[in-house]
Design a protein around this motif. Sequence first.
Motif, PDB file in Angstrom:
ATOM      1  N   ALA A  12      10.664  73.452  26.946  1.00 33.14           N
ATOM      2  CA  ALA A  12      10.262  74.377  25.883  1.00 33.14           C
ATOM      3  C   ALA A  12       9.013  73.829  25.202  1.00 33.14           C
ATOM      4  O   ALA A  12       8.961  72.657  24.836  1.00 33.14           O
ATOM      5  CB  ALA A  12      11.385  74.543  24.864  1.00 33.14           C
ATOM      6  N   ASP A  13       8.016  74.692  25.071  1.00 27.77           N
ATOM      7  CA  ASP A  13       6.788  74.332  24.364  1.00 27.77           C
ATOM      8  C   ASP A  13       7.087  74.204  22.869  1.00 27.77           C
ATOM      9  O   ASP A  13       7.842  74.989  22.315  1.00 27.77           O
ATOM     10  CB  ASP A  13       5.742  75.430  24.596  1.00 27.77           C
ATOM     11  CG  ASP A  13       4.414  75.131  23.934  1.00 27.77           C
ATOM     12  OD1 ASP A  13       3.581  74.466  24.565  1.00 27.77           O
ATOM     13  OD2 ASP A  13       4.210  75.566  22.776  1.00 27.77           O
ATOM     14  N   VAL A  14       6.501  73.190  22.240  1.00 27.39           N
ATOM     15  CA  VAL A  14       6.700  73.011  20.803  1.00 27.39           C
ATOM     16  C   VAL A  14       5.349  73.095  20.092  1.00 27.39           C
ATOM     17  O   VAL A  14       4.519  72.189  20.196  1.00 27.39           O
ATOM     18  CB  VAL A  14       7.363  71.651  20.491  1.00 27.39           C
ATOM     19  CG1 VAL A  14       7.568  71.507  18.978  1.00 27.39           C
ATOM     20  CG2 VAL A  14       8.688  71.509  21.223  1.00 27.39           C
ATOM     21  N   CYS A  15       5.128  74.218  19.423  1.00 31.47           N
ATOM     22  CA  CYS A  15       3.915  74.405  18.624  1.00 31.47           C
ATOM     23  C   CYS A  15       4.217  75.508  17.627  1.00 31.47           C
ATOM     24  O   CYS A  15       5.196  76.237  17.780  1.00 31.47           O
ATOM     25  CB  CYS A  15       2.725  74.796  19.502  1.00 31.47           C
ATOM     26  SG  CYS A  15       1.148  74.618  18.622  1.00 31.47           S
ATOM     27  N   LEU A  16       3.372  75.628  16.613  1.00 35.24           N
ATOM     28  CA  LEU A  16       3.650  76.669  15.618  1.00 35.24           C
ATOM     29  C   LEU A  16       2.802  77.921  15.826  1.00 35.24           C
ATOM     30  O   LEU A  16       3.075  78.954  15.225  1.00 35.24           O
ATOM     31  CB  LEU A  16       3.427  76.118  14.198  1.00 35.24           C
ATOM     32  CG  LEU A  16       4.269  74.899  13.797  1.00 35.24           C
ATOM     33  CD1 LEU A  16       4.123  74.631  12.302  1.00 35.24           C
ATOM     34  CD2 LEU A  16       5.736  75.074  14.179  1.00 35.24           C
ATOM     35  N   CYS A  17       1.765  77.854  16.683  1.00 26.47           N
ATOM     36  CA  CYS A  17       0.799  78.965  16.705  1.00 26.47           C
ATOM     37  C   CYS A  17       1.390  80.295  17.163  1.00 26.47           C
ATOM     38  O   CYS A  17       0.900  81.350  16.781  1.00 26.47           O
ATOM     39  CB  CYS A  17      -0.446  78.606  17.512  1.00 26.47           C
ATOM     40  SG  CYS A  17      -0.116  78.098  19.198  1.00 26.47           S
ATOM     41  N   GLU A  18       2.450  80.259  17.975  1.00 29.16           N
ATOM     42  CA  GLU A  18       3.081  81.524  18.372  1.00 29.16           C
ATOM     43  C   GLU A  18       3.926  82.091  17.233  1.00 29.16           C
ATOM     44  O   GLU A  18       4.381  83.225  17.307  1.00 29.16           O
ATOM     45  CB  GLU A  18       3.981  81.336  19.602  1.00 29.16           C
ATOM     46  CG  GLU A  18       3.276  80.831  20.848  1.00 29.16           C
ATOM     47  CD  GLU A  18       3.540  79.342  21.049  1.00 29.16           C
ATOM     48  OE1 GLU A  18       2.683  78.550  20.598  1.00 29.16           O
ATOM     49  OE2 GLU A  18       4.567  78.978  21.621  1.00 29.16           O
ATOM     50  N   TYR A  19       4.185  81.260  16.216  1.00 31.04           N
ATOM     51  CA  TYR A  19       5.142  81.646  15.166  1.00 31.04           C
ATOM     52  C   TYR A  19       4.503  81.894  13.806  1.00 31.04           C
ATOM     53  O   TYR A  19       5.130  82.430  12.909  1.00 31.04           O
ATOM     54  CB  TYR A  19       6.211  80.549  15.030  1.00 31.04           C
ATOM     55  CG  TYR A  19       6.990  80.360  16.320  1.00 31.04           C
ATOM     56  CD1 TYR A  19       8.099  81.164  16.596  1.00 31.04           C
ATOM     57  CD2 TYR A  19       6.616  79.415  17.273  1.00 31.04           C
ATOM     58  CE1 TYR A  19       8.816  81.023  17.785  1.00 31.04           C
ATOM     59  CE2 TYR A  19       7.320  79.262  18.455  1.00 31.04           C
ATOM     60  CZ  TYR A  19       8.419  80.067  18.710  1.00 31.04           C
ATOM     61  OH  TYR A  19       9.111  79.930  19.879  1.00 31.04           O
ATOM     62  N   THR A  20       3.240  81.446  13.633  1.00 32.56           N
ATOM     63  CA  THR A  20       2.585  81.605  12.322  1.00 32.56           C
ATOM     64  C   THR A  20       1.795  82.910  12.267  1.00 32.56           C
ATOM     65  O   THR A  20       1.202  83.330  13.272  1.00 32.56           O
ATOM     66  CB  THR A  20       1.618  80.434  12.038  1.00 32.56           C
ATOM     67  OG1 THR A  20       0.739  80.279  13.170  1.00 32.56           O
ATOM     68  CG2 THR A  20       2.359  79.128  11.818  1.00 32.56           C
ATOM     69  N   THR A  21       1.789  83.515  11.073  1.00 33.28           N
ATOM     70  CA  THR A  21       1.033  84.763  10.890  1.00 33.28           C
ATOM     71  C   THR A  21      -0.470  84.538  11.095  1.00 33.28           C
ATOM     72  O   THR A  21      -1.167  85.416  11.588  1.00 33.28           O
ATOM     73  CB  THR A  21       1.269  85.317   9.462  1.00 33.28           C
ATOM     74  OG1 THR A  21       1.323  84.197   8.559  1.00 33.28           O
ATOM     75  CG2 THR A  21       2.584  86.058   9.386  1.00 33.28           C
ATOM     76  N   HIS A  22      -0.967  83.340  10.764  1.00 27.16           N
ATOM     77  CA  HIS A  22      -2.400  83.060  10.897  1.00 27.16           C
ATOM     78  C   HIS A  22      -2.754  82.519  12.281  1.00 27.16           C
ATOM     79  O   HIS A  22      -3.929  82.344  12.597  1.00 27.16           O
ATOM     80  CB  HIS A  22      -2.865  82.077   9.821  1.00 27.16           C
ATOM     81  CG  HIS A  22      -1.920  80.919   9.634  1.00 27.16           C
ATOM     82  ND1 HIS A  22      -1.766  79.948  10.595  1.00 27.16           N
ATOM     83  CD2 HIS A  22      -1.051  80.613   8.632  1.00 27.16           C
ATOM     84  CE1 HIS A  22      -0.848  79.075  10.175  1.00 27.16           C
ATOM     85  NE2 HIS A  22      -0.392  79.462   8.988  1.00 27.16           N
ATOM     86  N   GLY A  23      -1.746  82.230  13.116  1.00 26.78           N
ATOM     87  CA  GLY A  23      -2.022  81.795  14.484  1.00 26.78           C
ATOM     88  C   GLY A  23      -2.467  80.349  14.617  1.00 26.78           C
ATOM     89  O   GLY A  23      -2.901  79.933  15.700  1.00 26.78           O
ATOM     90  N   HIS A  24      -2.364  79.554  13.542  1.00 26.57           N
ATOM     91  CA  HIS A  24      -2.723  78.141  13.671  1.00 26.57           C
ATOM     92  C   HIS A  24      -1.523  77.332  14.135  1.00 26.57           C
ATOM     93  O   HIS A  24      -0.369  77.735  13.985  1.00 26.57           O
ATOM     94  CB  HIS A  24      -3.302  77.595  12.359  1.00 26.57           C
ATOM     95  CG  HIS A  24      -4.754  77.952  12.208  1.00 26.57           C
ATOM     96  ND1 HIS A  24      -5.726  77.446  13.037  1.00 26.57           N
ATOM     97  CD2 HIS A  24      -5.381  78.808  11.355  1.00 26.57           C
ATOM     98  CE1 HIS A  24      -6.902  77.953  12.697  1.00 26.57           C
ATOM     99  NE2 HIS A  24      -6.726  78.785  11.682  1.00 26.57           N
ATOM    100  N   CYS A  25      -1.822  76.139  14.700  1.00 25.75           N
ATOM    101  CA  CYS A  25      -0.787  75.328  15.338  1.00 25.75           C
ATOM    102  C   CYS A  25       0.028  74.517  14.338  1.00 25.75           C
ATOM    103  O   CYS A  25       0.941  73.791  14.738  1.00 25.75           O
ATOM    104  CB  CYS A  25      -1.422  74.386  16.358  1.00 25.75           C
ATOM    105  SG  CYS A  25      -2.321  75.259  17.661  1.00 25.75           S
ATOM    106  N   GLY A  26      -0.319  74.611  13.056  1.00 22.59           N
ATOM    107  CA  GLY A  26       0.400  73.828  12.063  1.00 22.59           C
ATOM    108  C   GLY A  26       0.474  74.556  10.739  1.00 22.59           C
ATOM    109  O   GLY A  26       0.035  75.710  10.619  1.00 22.59           O
ATOM    110  N   ILE A  27       1.011  73.864   9.752  1.00 23.10           N
ATOM    111  CA  ILE A  27       1.131  74.436   8.416  1.00 23.10           C
ATOM    112  C   ILE A  27      -0.218  74.315   7.715  1.00 23.10           C
ATOM    113  O   ILE A  27      -0.817  73.237   7.677  1.00 23.10           O
ATOM    114  CB  ILE A  27       2.263  73.730   7.636  1.00 23.10           C
ATOM    115  CG1 ILE A  27       3.604  74.024   8.363  1.00 23.10           C
ATOM    116  CG2 ILE A  27       2.296  74.174   6.179  1.00 23.10           C
ATOM    117  CD1 ILE A  27       4.801  73.336   7.767  1.00 23.10           C
ATOM    118  N   VAL A  28      -0.701  75.440   7.224  1.00 22.77           N
ATOM    119  CA  VAL A  28      -2.038  75.487   6.645  1.00 22.77           C
ATOM    120  C   VAL A  28      -1.950  75.339   5.127  1.00 22.77           C
ATOM    121  O   VAL A  28      -1.144  75.993   4.484  1.00 22.77           O
ATOM    122  CB  VAL A  28      -2.731  76.819   7.018  1.00 22.77           C
ATOM    123  CG1 VAL A  28      -4.018  77.002   6.234  1.00 22.77           C
ATOM    124  CG2 VAL A  28      -3.018  76.865   8.520  1.00 22.77           C
TER     125      VAL A  28
END
Length: 345
Positions: free
Chosen positions: A134-150
């Motif tokens: 399983a890929d672990v990143c945030l970009c598929e899950y964030t509204t802004h599409g970034h890979c982390g917490i902005v």
Amino acid sequence: MTLVSRPAVPHAAPPSIDLPRFDRTRRMRASAARRSLVRETRLSPAQFVMPLFVIPGRGRREPIASMPGQSRLSPDLVVELAGELALLGVGGLMLFGIPGEKDPDGEAAADPQGPVPEALRLLREAGLPLTLAADVCLCEYTTHGHCGIVVGDRIDNDLTLPRLAEAAVAYARAGADVVAPSAMMDGQVAAIRHGLDAAGETNTAILAYAAKHASALYGPFRDAADSTPSFGDRRSHQMDPANGREALREMALDAAEGADMLMVKPAITSLDVLARARERFDLPLAAYQVSGELAMVEAAAAHGWIDRRRTALELLTAIARAGADVILTYLARDAATWLAEEAKR
Ligand code: PBG
Ligand code: ZN
């Protein structure tokens, strides 16, 4: 089979000039049998990992326009396709989730009811002989599409680490054999190893996207995952494609943080990195033939400009020759089918 038709009249005797001594490398290319005997690199379906996009629901299949032949699938259809891949001897799957709802902090990445954990549980039940990653990143899950917490206009590295670890634990609990952090946050492998061990998931392996370049070749993937950053780009965390020594440094750091396997990406632009990494590291090496690499093959083949099958197998062979043990490729099913055909001859 002769390649050159013989002239009706025999040649005149060759002129008896004194040639300097030279090696005849053509000897071992003279027949298919000889070529096969001395082939240095052999592909096997067992080394392929098929990336899949998982969406919520049942019976849902959404073709991806920029990735011909690929679709977003609901968990039940993922299991169906996985069964086919297992029969072909494909080695594993890499799951990417596309949640029903995105949020600013990517909380959905760690939701145990999300599409990826759901698919993992069903796959576990099916008991297929596949390695489940399983890929672990945030970009598929964030509204802004970034890979982390902005925070403000920047990705906060250290604030992102616990969320990545949380997501990895959720996937491990759902049945992932391997978690694959792709966010390119510093310390992400250490944070995930620590999180997994603290949760008792000591047997879950980490495939680190160690040397991931900020590439134009991820475009089709971002269409598929709807993960194009809404502002800025990924150059503050993904690597400058100009840097090879830095790629090796990233790999060494991830190895030291506890990675079980190291990946380079994109594959075709990282063959030099792979070859150097092969000399330097004893860990298994993986290469990701990314969405844009697939799109180039599919588009040119659709125009009749290249032979799809020969091009695909040549590219995959070159990736293996450069040093990859494991190849992530959207062509896994087709390539496995072709290899089975060739084995029967
Ligand atoms: C998520 C991720 C991406 C890819 C793998 N993991 C997209 C990105 O970094 O924008 C790309 C894979 C592909 O293009 O096939 N961070
Ligand atoms: Zn990302």
